[in-house]
Design an enzyme around this catalytic site. Structure first.
Site, mmCIF file in Angstrom:
data_model
loop_
_atom_site.group_PDB
_atom_site.id
_atom_site.type_symbol
_atom_site.label_atom_id
_atom_site.label_comp_id
_atom_site.label_asym_id
_atom_site.label_seq_id
_atom_site.Cartn_x
_atom_site.Cartn_y
_atom_site.Cartn_z
ATOM 1 C CG ASP A 161 -1.044 10.695 0.651
ATOM 2 O OD1 ASP A 161 -1.448 9.892 -0.275
ATOM 3 O OD2 ASP A 161 -1.542 10.714 1.772
ATOM 4 N N GLY A 197 13.968 4.458 -4.471
ATOM 5 C CA GLY A 197 13.760 5.671 -5.568
ATOM 6 C C GLY A 197 12.228 5.281 -6.263
ATOM 7 C CB VAL A 224 2.296 9.496 8.465
ATOM 8 C CG1 VAL A 224 0.870 9.753 8.143
ATOM 9 C CG2 VAL A 224 2.355 8.394 9.566
ATOM 10 C CD GLU A 282 -0.166 0.702 -3.096
ATOM 11 O OE1 GLU A 282 -0.741 1.086 -1.968
ATOM 12 O OE2 GLU A 282 0.090 1.466 -4.132
ATOM 13 C CG LEU A 334 11.048 1.407 -7.165
ATOM 14 C CD1 LEU A 334 12.386 1.418 -8.069
ATOM 15 C CD2 LEU A 334 10.440 0.042 -7.334
ATOM 16 N N GLY A 335 10.114 3.001 -2.688
ATOM 17 C CA GLY A 335 10.434 3.328 -1.363
ATOM 18 C C GLY A 335 11.783 3.901 -1.067
ATOM 19 C CG ASN A 367 -2.297 13.614 3.809
ATOM 20 O OD1 ASN A 367 -3.073 14.405 4.585
ATOM 21 N ND2 ASN A 367 -2.389 12.273 4.013
ATOM 22 C CG ASP A 394 -4.225 11.227 9.850
ATOM 23 O OD1 ASP A 394 -5.009 10.393 10.095
ATOM 24 O OD2 ASP A 394 -3.609 11.522 8.963
#
Length: 317
Positions: free
Chosen positions: A255, A228, A251, A189, A224-225, A43, A14
């Site tokens: 992970d 939470g 980024v 997803e 849920l970003g 990662n 990366d």
């Protein structure tokens, strides 16, 4: 400490840099690049090392890029077992635009992995995982690797008594059939996986439990970003808020979350505590540039906030 092995079928070197503004057709002058190991399982292994729960990282590696990637991982103190392949390990590029604060991420597909190389990877992960307690299979699959590869790997290592944890997407996620302990999808997803809108929390829990009832896995940790995460088992579901931070880069946050969950389990924490620790690790990763590692002190601070109930979070619906 229980033994942890990670499998990364599509690792990457990366590269992160910045520029004033990204302009089409013009030469875009960038700042000094930062190079970090990348790819889901790699990662996870790197963050586990930071958190004090070392893992052995298994991955295919090819060409000059692969050798550079191996050097970076070893320098960080992570134990590796790499398999040399014919194709060259991919590179990924992240550009931060200084004027706008926008981030552009360019992800290459990775080298084609032959059928013989795939079998060698399965043999290697089975060998390394012979006495493992947790096997983390994470990230995308490179060209040439069938969508059921993680399921094939799970079938092999579950017979060894290991708990399998999977974090992937698309066809590789949909091909999971069983033998998996925990899956960590994002809300997008899970929508793709189940074909449902999942706009409210009750629907999200129901969709996750349907997957569990089909025998695919025992536990789903739904990311849920910024809202939470949800922990769902056959008999229990629980919502967890996140920690508000000033985001430097997204980024590797997913992970890092997986690494925190696995670290918690390996240290003997309950599922609920482990999910909180995973959320804390994901939040800590947001503070770092590119795929630079999170800091353990930040993880512990955020975990304390989540544990004593002082962190705030809301969920739509």
């Amino acid at each position: 400490m229980p033994t942890i092995v990670t499998l990364t079928m599509n690792p990457a070197l990366d590269i992160t840099t910045s520029t004033t503004r990204v302009i089409p057709t013009d030469k875009v002058r960038c700042g000094a690049p930062r190079r970090d190991p990348g790819g889901g399982g790699l990662n996870v292994a790197r963050v586990l090392h930071v958190l004090g729960a070392d893992a052995t990282a298994v991955f295919p590696s090819g060409g000059h890029t692969g050798r550079a990637l191996e050097d970076l991982v070893v320098t960080e103190g992570v134990e590796i077992r790499s398999l040399t392949i014919r194709g060259s390990t991919r590179e990924s590029l992240t550009i931060n635009e200084n004027e706008t604060g926008l981030q552009y991420r360019f992800v290459l597909p990775g080298p084609a992995v032959t059928a013989r190389e795939q079998i060698a990877c399965l043999d290697l992960v089975t060998e390394v995982a012979s006495d493992a307690d947790y096997i983390v299979m994470s990230g995308s699959l490179p060209p040439g690797v069938p969508a059921d590869f993680y399921q094939r790997a799970a079938d092999l290592v579950v017979d060894l008594g290991a708990r399998v944890i999977v974090d992937t997407s698309g066809p590789a996620l949909r091909q999971l059939r069983g033998g998996v302990f925990l899956v960590k999808p994002s809300i997008r997803e899970l929508r793709d996986w189940t074909g449902r809108e999942l706009s409210v929390i009750d629907d999200q829990v129901a969709a996750a439990r349907d997957v569990i009832d089909r025998g695919v896995c025992e536990v789903i940790v739904l990311s849920l970003g910024a809202e939470g995460a949800l922990l769902v088992t056959r008999a229990h579901d629980e919502y967890f808020p996140t920690v508000d931070v000033d985001v430097v880069s997204g980024v590797g946050a997913g992970d890092s979350m997986v690494a925190g969950v696995v670290c918690g389990l390996a240290c003997g924490r309950s599922l609920s505590e482990s999910v909180r620790y995973g959320i804390a690790a994901g939040a800590a990763m947001l503070l770092t540039p590119g795929t630079a590692l999170c800091r353990r002190a930040d993880v512990e601070q955020f975990f304390a906030l989540l544990t004593d109930g002082s962190a705030a979070g809301t969920v739509a619906g």
